[in-house]
Design a protein around this motif. Structure first.
Motif, PDB file in Angstrom:
ATOM      1  N   LEU A 250       0.870  -1.181   0.000  1.00  0.00           N
ATOM      2  CA  LEU A 250       0.000   0.000   0.000  1.00  0.00           C
ATOM      3  C   LEU A 250       0.904   1.226   0.000  1.00  0.00           C
ATOM      4  O   LEU A 250       1.477   1.591   1.029  1.00  0.00           O
ATOM      5  CB  LEU A 250      -0.911  -0.018   1.219  1.00  0.00           C
ATOM      6  N   VAL A 251       1.054   1.871  -1.160  1.00  0.00           N
ATOM      7  CA  VAL A 251       2.089   2.890  -1.357  1.00  0.00           C
ATOM      8  C   VAL A 251       1.467   4.283  -1.461  1.00  0.00           C
ATOM      9  O   VAL A 251       0.599   4.532  -2.299  1.00  0.00           O
ATOM     10  CB  VAL A 251       2.919   2.601  -2.622  1.00  0.00           C
ATOM     11  N   ASP A 252       1.928   5.166  -0.608  1.00  0.00           N
ATOM     12  CA  ASP A 252       1.530   6.573  -0.632  1.00  0.00           C
ATOM     13  C   ASP A 252       2.259   7.256  -1.788  1.00  0.00           C
ATOM     14  O   ASP A 252       3.487   7.324  -1.801  1.00  0.00           O
ATOM     15  CB  ASP A 252       1.912   7.206   0.709  1.00  0.00           C
ATOM     16  N   VAL A 253       1.491   7.741  -2.784  1.00  0.00           N
ATOM     17  CA  VAL A 253       2.108   8.457  -3.914  1.00  0.00           C
ATOM     18  C   VAL A 253       1.615   9.900  -3.963  1.00  0.00           C
ATOM     19  O   VAL A 253       1.555  10.524  -5.023  1.00  0.00           O
ATOM     20  CB  VAL A 253       1.821   7.735  -5.257  1.00  0.00           C
ATOM     21  N   SER A 254       1.259  10.446  -2.801  1.00  0.00           N
ATOM     22  CA  SER A 254       0.826  11.839  -2.732  1.00  0.00           C
ATOM     23  C   SER A 254       2.010  12.775  -2.935  1.00  0.00           C
ATOM     24  O   SER A 254       3.174  12.362  -2.904  1.00  0.00           O
ATOM     25  CB  SER A 254       0.167  12.117  -1.379  1.00  0.00           C
ATOM     26  N   GLY A 255       1.712  14.040  -3.123  1.00  0.00           N
ATOM     27  CA  GLY A 255       2.756  15.019  -3.401  1.00  0.00           C
ATOM     28  C   GLY A 255       3.808  15.119  -2.318  1.00  0.00           C
ATOM     29  O   GLY A 255       4.974  15.407  -2.597  1.00  0.00           O
ATOM     30  N   SER A 256       3.418  14.851  -1.061  1.00  0.00           N
ATOM     31  CA  SER A 256       4.381  14.946   0.038  1.00  0.00           C
ATOM     32  C   SER A 256       5.457  13.868  -0.040  1.00  0.00           C
ATOM     33  O   SER A 256       6.468  13.939   0.649  1.00  0.00           O
ATOM     34  CB  SER A 256       3.654  14.838   1.389  1.00  0.00           C
ATOM     35  N   LYS A 262      11.815   9.713   0.166  1.00  0.00           N
ATOM     36  CA  LYS A 262      10.471   9.159   0.371  1.00  0.00           C
ATOM     37  C   LYS A 262      10.140   8.157  -0.738  1.00  0.00           C
ATOM     38  O   LYS A 262      10.596   7.020  -0.684  1.00  0.00           O
ATOM     39  CB  LYS A 262       9.451  10.294   0.472  1.00  0.00           C
ATOM     40  N   LEU A 263       9.365   8.553  -1.750  1.00  0.00           N
ATOM     41  CA  LEU A 263       8.929   7.578  -2.747  1.00  0.00           C
ATOM     42  C   LEU A 263      10.085   6.890  -3.471  1.00  0.00           C
ATOM     43  O   LEU A 263      10.058   5.659  -3.618  1.00  0.00           O
ATOM     44  CB  LEU A 263       7.967   8.228  -3.749  1.00  0.00           C
ATOM     45  N   PRO A 264      11.104   7.607  -3.930  1.00  0.00           N
ATOM     46  CA  PRO A 264      12.210   6.897  -4.585  1.00  0.00           C
ATOM     47  C   PRO A 264      12.863   5.853  -3.686  1.00  0.00           C
ATOM     48  O   PRO A 264      13.196   4.748  -4.139  1.00  0.00           O
ATOM     49  CB  PRO A 264      13.188   8.028  -4.939  1.00  0.00           C
ATOM     50  N   LEU A 265      13.035   6.169  -2.398  1.00  0.00           N
ATOM     51  CA  LEU A 265      13.614   5.197  -1.467  1.00  0.00           C
ATOM     52  C   LEU A 265      12.641   4.055  -1.216  1.00  0.00           C
ATOM     53  O   LEU A 265      13.048   2.892  -1.076  1.00  0.00           O
ATOM     54  CB  LEU A 265      13.992   5.892  -0.156  1.00  0.00           C
ATOM     55  N   ALA A 266      11.346   4.362  -1.164  1.00  0.00           N
ATOM     56  CA  ALA A 266      10.336   3.315  -0.999  1.00  0.00           C
ATOM     57  C   ALA A 266      10.358   2.359  -2.185  1.00  0.00           C
ATOM     58  O   ALA A 266      10.246   1.129  -2.015  1.00  0.00           O
ATOM     59  CB  ALA A 266       8.958   3.937  -0.832  1.00  0.00           C
ATOM     60  N   GLN A 267      10.501   2.895  -3.380  1.00  0.00           N
ATOM     61  CA  GLN A 267      10.567   2.042  -4.571  1.00  0.00           C
ATOM     62  C   GLN A 267      11.786   1.126  -4.525  1.00  0.00           C
ATOM     63  O   GLN A 267      11.686  -0.077  -4.826  1.00  0.00           O
ATOM     64  CB  GLN A 267      10.610   2.918  -5.830  1.00  0.00           C
ATOM     65  N   SER A 268      12.927   1.673  -4.130  1.00  0.00           N
ATOM     66  CA  SER A 268      14.138   0.850  -4.023  1.00  0.00           C
ATOM     67  C   SER A 268      13.961  -0.237  -2.963  1.00  0.00           C
ATOM     68  O   SER A 268      14.418  -1.374  -3.134  1.00  0.00           O
ATOM     69  CB  SER A 268      15.342   1.726  -3.687  1.00  0.00           C
ATOM     70  N   SER A 269      13.280   0.099  -1.875  1.00  0.00           N
ATOM     71  CA  SER A 269      13.034  -0.870  -0.806  1.00  0.00           C
ATOM     72  C   SER A 269      12.159  -2.007  -1.311  1.00  0.00           C
ATOM     73  O   SER A 269      12.413  -3.188  -1.025  1.00  0.00           O
ATOM     74  CB  SER A 269      12.365  -0.178   0.385  1.00  0.00           C
ATOM     75  N   LEU A 270      11.114  -1.671  -2.061  1.00  0.00           N
ATOM     76  CA  LEU A 270      10.209  -2.689  -2.594  1.00  0.00           C
ATOM     77  C   LEU A 270      10.913  -3.583  -3.610  1.00  0.00           C
ATOM     78  O   LEU A 270      10.619  -4.778  -3.716  1.00  0.00           O
ATOM     79  CB  LEU A 270       8.991  -2.028  -3.227  1.00  0.00           C
ATOM     80  N   LYS A 271      11.851  -3.016  -4.348  1.00  0.00           N
ATOM     81  CA  LYS A 271      12.619  -3.827  -5.292  1.00  0.00           C
ATOM     82  C   LYS A 271      13.456  -4.866  -4.547  1.00  0.00           C
ATOM     83  O   LYS A 271      13.566  -6.029  -4.983  1.00  0.00           O
ATOM     84  CB  LYS A 271      13.511  -2.933  -6.154  1.00  0.00           C
ATOM     85  N   LEU A 272      14.041  -4.456  -3.422  1.00  0.00           N
ATOM     86  CA  LEU A 272      14.796  -5.410  -2.612  1.00  0.00           C
ATOM     87  C   LEU A 272      13.901  -6.536  -2.123  1.00  0.00           C
ATOM     88  O   LEU A 272      14.279  -7.715  -2.157  1.00  0.00           O
ATOM     89  CB  LEU A 272      15.415  -4.692  -1.402  1.00  0.00           C
ATOM     90  N   LEU A 273      12.713  -6.191  -1.650  1.00  0.00           N
ATOM     91  CA  LEU A 273      11.785  -7.196  -1.147  1.00  0.00           C
ATOM     92  C   LEU A 273      11.317  -8.118  -2.267  1.00  0.00           C
ATOM     93  O   LEU A 273      11.201  -9.336  -2.077  1.00  0.00           O
ATOM     94  CB  LEU A 273      10.597  -6.515  -0.476  1.00  0.00           C
ATOM     95  N   THR A 274      11.073  -7.546  -3.438  1.00  0.00           N
ATOM     96  CA  THR A 274      10.613  -8.351  -4.576  1.00  0.00           C
ATOM     97  C   THR A 274      11.613  -9.442  -4.924  1.00  0.00           C
ATOM     98  O   THR A 274      11.236 -10.560  -5.290  1.00  0.00           O
ATOM     99  CB  THR A 274      10.368  -7.442  -5.798  1.00  0.00           C
ATOM    100  N   LEU A 314       5.654   4.138 -10.444  1.00  0.00           N
ATOM    101  CA  LEU A 314       4.984   4.956  -9.443  1.00  0.00           C
ATOM    102  C   LEU A 314       5.531   6.384  -9.454  1.00  0.00           C
ATOM    103  O   LEU A 314       6.739   6.604  -9.512  1.00  0.00           O
ATOM    104  CB  LEU A 314       5.167   4.347  -8.048  1.00  0.00           C
ATOM    105  N   THR A 315       4.633   7.362  -9.384  1.00  0.00           N
ATOM    106  CA  THR A 315       5.017   8.775  -9.308  1.00  0.00           C
ATOM    107  C   THR A 315       4.190   9.455  -8.228  1.00  0.00           C
ATOM    108  O   THR A 315       3.079   9.022  -7.915  1.00  0.00           O
ATOM    109  CB  THR A 315       4.802   9.493 -10.654  1.00  0.00           C
ATOM    110  N   ALA A 316       4.726  10.543  -7.679  1.00  0.00           N
ATOM    111  CA  ALA A 316       4.077  11.231  -6.560  1.00  0.00           C
ATOM    112  C   ALA A 316       3.375  12.498  -7.024  1.00  0.00           C
ATOM    113  O   ALA A 316       3.963  13.329  -7.705  1.00  0.00           O
ATOM    114  CB  ALA A 316       5.103  11.574  -5.482  1.00  0.00           C
ATOM    115  N   ALA A 317       2.095  12.644  -6.621  1.00  0.00           N
ATOM    116  CA  ALA A 317       1.331  13.859  -6.912  1.00  0.00           C
ATOM    117  C   ALA A 317       0.017  13.805  -6.156  1.00  0.00           C
ATOM    118  O   ALA A 317      -0.504  12.732  -5.860  1.00  0.00           O
ATOM    119  CB  ALA A 317       1.071  13.994  -8.411  1.00  0.00           C
TER     120      ALA A 317
END
Length: 613
Positions: A250-256, A262-274, A314-317
């Motif tokens: 469940l990924v927060d992709v809001s502007g914050s 935040k999101l770029p690090l979250a994406q890298s984290s999910l890649k590790l888990l994958t 995934l992109t943030a907005a």
């Protein structure tokens, strides 16, 4: 029209129009921020302070029958993050699409100037990090309160967040420091532990001299350690024996979430888990900002290219609608439910819930209801500025999950790769610890940390009261500081001891410092099991204690100093440095992952920063 053909009057009028537009925009921004045009003072005291205080003082206890959580939406609506305002006529002309091409040409040719905010106004993004306020546990007279009851805590978010502050060159806020999460961040072996009645964990207790008391005191530290035994789930690697997993990201992709931490690090984290996922596992991705959507329906864990592509896209907005997203995530988890497997939602966010949450208690009830149906929830925090640490911790606690904070890809590897089984594979749930101190041996005691994990004595035997979960291979430590009977404590002796006649025969056993009770449930069971053992009244010098005990006390001293504890007297960061370094010299293989050496570095950073303060 060339600039040479412009009359001075026309240029003066045009320049005045630009100034007027810029001034109006500055005024509008100032109005939104609650500022007057001639003063930097808010019209009223900032609501952020009041709201944070309210939230801190209304902590949700672990007990299901104690629910009081103020609406987090009040923080998000009251504190609108605004950027620093720097206006130039070139920027204005770029955004003013009503200007004619000739006017734009004229403006570009004319001399440039900038308009700054009105004198005295400084529009800065407010720091909206939200932490629960927890006052340190008090010292208790054993004759008045002999029993300590608590839920275990396997969260590690506070340690990683504290580390981030120190690495950025500042001491963390006091409320960001949860001492038990600092202690339990590390892996412990408990060579002195033993397994009781086939429980899925070993138990280790030890009594050592306290390093925090004064010269005329004789306090002791009591360690209670629990560790899920490795052979309770297999001697093979966790990845081979872990049950099939149904994971919903469940990924927060809001502007914050747009900043790199935040999101770029979250994406890298999910890649590790994958990369750890197998064919028997399934992964779904639900995203949320102003709206929610399924970015990836349930996909087999061996289709890594498809999963990685979805993560990469995934992109943030937009704003944040956490409540609707949570409901959608639970629907996805239900569709992919694995009856005898792991069913978990991983919520990755900065915790900035500012749209769609009308009733926080209602949302937590949703989390509790789904945990009882077998779908757990873990939260993973990122970034700073609007980190809602309090909200994420409470959601994970109520969801039978854990709360982690990711400050680097190294931390992501620890959580999602090195400790994969501890993160996902629960071997015991609703684990409660209760210690009854012997008043003939202990006159005073206090629990170190666990302020928001303390339970009522009667909660221990109530299987409806939720508690913490223990993942495969995970270790947990609880530390108590006790004052022996007859030694100098915080309380003065009383002439008349009304409890003297009430002491039981068991209470008169001076060879027992106390009695340890532990309750836990099997992962799929609704009823608890009880194990217990006495804590022997035999103390040893700290430097002769088990290495794990020594290191845990070094971390506890560090955490209490960061949180400005009144109970550690002249203990300083340098003492934690020395004690932790000593344990590494005594047993180098206790730090195979390097986290303990990194802790030593953090103690040195804290000492340098504290001296500046």
């Amino acid at each position: 029209m060339s600039s040479s053909s412009i009359s001075p009057a026309y240029l003066s009028r045009t320049r005045a129009q630009h100034l007027t537009k810029n001034a109006l925009l500055v005024s509008a921004v100032a109005s939104m921020m609650g500022l007057t045009a001639c003063s930097s003072s808010p019209v009223s005291q900032p609501m952020a302070e009041q709201t944070r205080s309210t939230i801190g003082q209304n902590a949700i206890k672990q007990s299901d029958n104690k629910k009081s959580m103020p609406p987090i939406v009040a923080v998000a609506e009251a504190e609108v993050a605004m950027p620093r305002v720097v206006l130039a006529d070139s920027a204005m002309s770029a955004t003013n699409n009503t200007m004619s091409n000739s006017m734009s040409s004229m403006t570009r040719s004319a001399p440039q100037w900038s308009v700054r905010p009105l004198s005295g106004i400084s529009v800065q993004p407010p720091v909206r990090d939200n932490y629960q306020k927890n006052d340190a546990n008090p010292v208790h007279r054993t004759t008045e309160m002999a029993v300590a009851t608590l839920s275990i805590d396997t969260d590690t978010g506070s340690y990683a967040n504290v580390r981030r502050y120190l690495n950025e060159g500042q001491l963390p806020p006091v409320d960001a420091v949860r001492v038990e999460e600092l202690i339990n961040y590390f892996n412990y072996q408990f060579d002195d532990g033993k397994r009781i009645a086939n429980a899925p964990f070993i138990v280790a207790t030890e009594v050592v001299d306290s390093p925090w008391d004064k010269a005329d005191q004789d306090n002791k530290i009591v360690k209670v350690g629990i560790k899920a035994v490795e052979n309770s789930w297999s001697s093979k690697t966790a990845n081979q024996v872990m049950p099939p997993a149904n994971l919903v990201f469940l990924v927060d992709v809001s502007g914050s979430m747009s900043s790199r931490d935040k999101l770029p690090l979250a994406q890298s984290s999910l890649k590790l888990l994958t990369e750890q996922m197998r064919a028997q596992d399934s992964i779904s991705i639900v995203t949320y900002s102003g709206t929610t959507s399924v970015a990836l329906p349930a996909t087999s864990g061996d289709q890594k290219a498809k999963i990685l592509a979805a993560i990469e896209s995934l992109t943030a907005a937009g704003s944040t609608n956490g409540e609707d997203a949570l409901k959608l995530a639970y629907r996805q988890a239900e569709q992919g439910m694995k009856k005898n497997g792991i069913n978990r939602i991983m919520m990755l966010t900065d915790g900035d819930f500012n749209v769609g949450i009308s009733d926080v208690d209602e949302m937590l009830e949703l989390v509790k209801a789904n945990r009882d149906r077998g779908i757990s929830l873990s939260t993973v925090g990122f970034g700073r500025g609007n980190l809602n640490d309090h909200m994420m911790e409470q959601m994970a606690d109520n969801g039978n999950g854990n709360y982690s904070y990711i400050d680097s890809l190294t931390e992501a590897k620890k959580v999602f790769s090195d400790e994969l089984a501890a993160t996902f594979n629960t071997v015991a749930k609703d684990v409660k610890v209760q210690v009854e101190f012997n008043p003939n041996v202990v006159s005073e005691w206090r629990l170190i940390g666990y302020e928001n994990r303390v339970l009522n004595e009667e909660d221990f035997n109530n299987d409806k009261v939720d508690a913490g979960e223990l993942g495969a291979g995970k270790a947990v430590i609880a530390l108590f500081e006790v004052t022996p009977t007859g030694a100098k404590g915080l309380f003065s002796d009383r002439r008349y001891n009304e409890n003297e006649s009430k002491k039981t025969a068991r209470g008169k056993k001076t060879n027992e410092l106390g009695y340890l009770n532990i309750r836990y449930k099997a992962p799929k069971s609704g009823s608890s099991k009880l194990i217990n053992q006495p804590i022997i009244n035999a103390s040893r010098p700290l430097n002769k204690a088990n290495i794990d005990t020594q290191f845990a006390i070094a971390v506890a001293g560090f955490g209490q100093r960061l949180s400005q504890s009144n109970y550690i007297n002249d203990w300083h960061y340098s003492h934690s440095t020395k004690l932790a370094t000593s344990t590494l010299a005594q047993k180098p293989d206790s730090d195979k992952d390097g986290t303990r050496r990194n802790f030593v570095t953090l103690t040195e950073l804290a000492a340098a920063l504290d001296s500046k303060r």
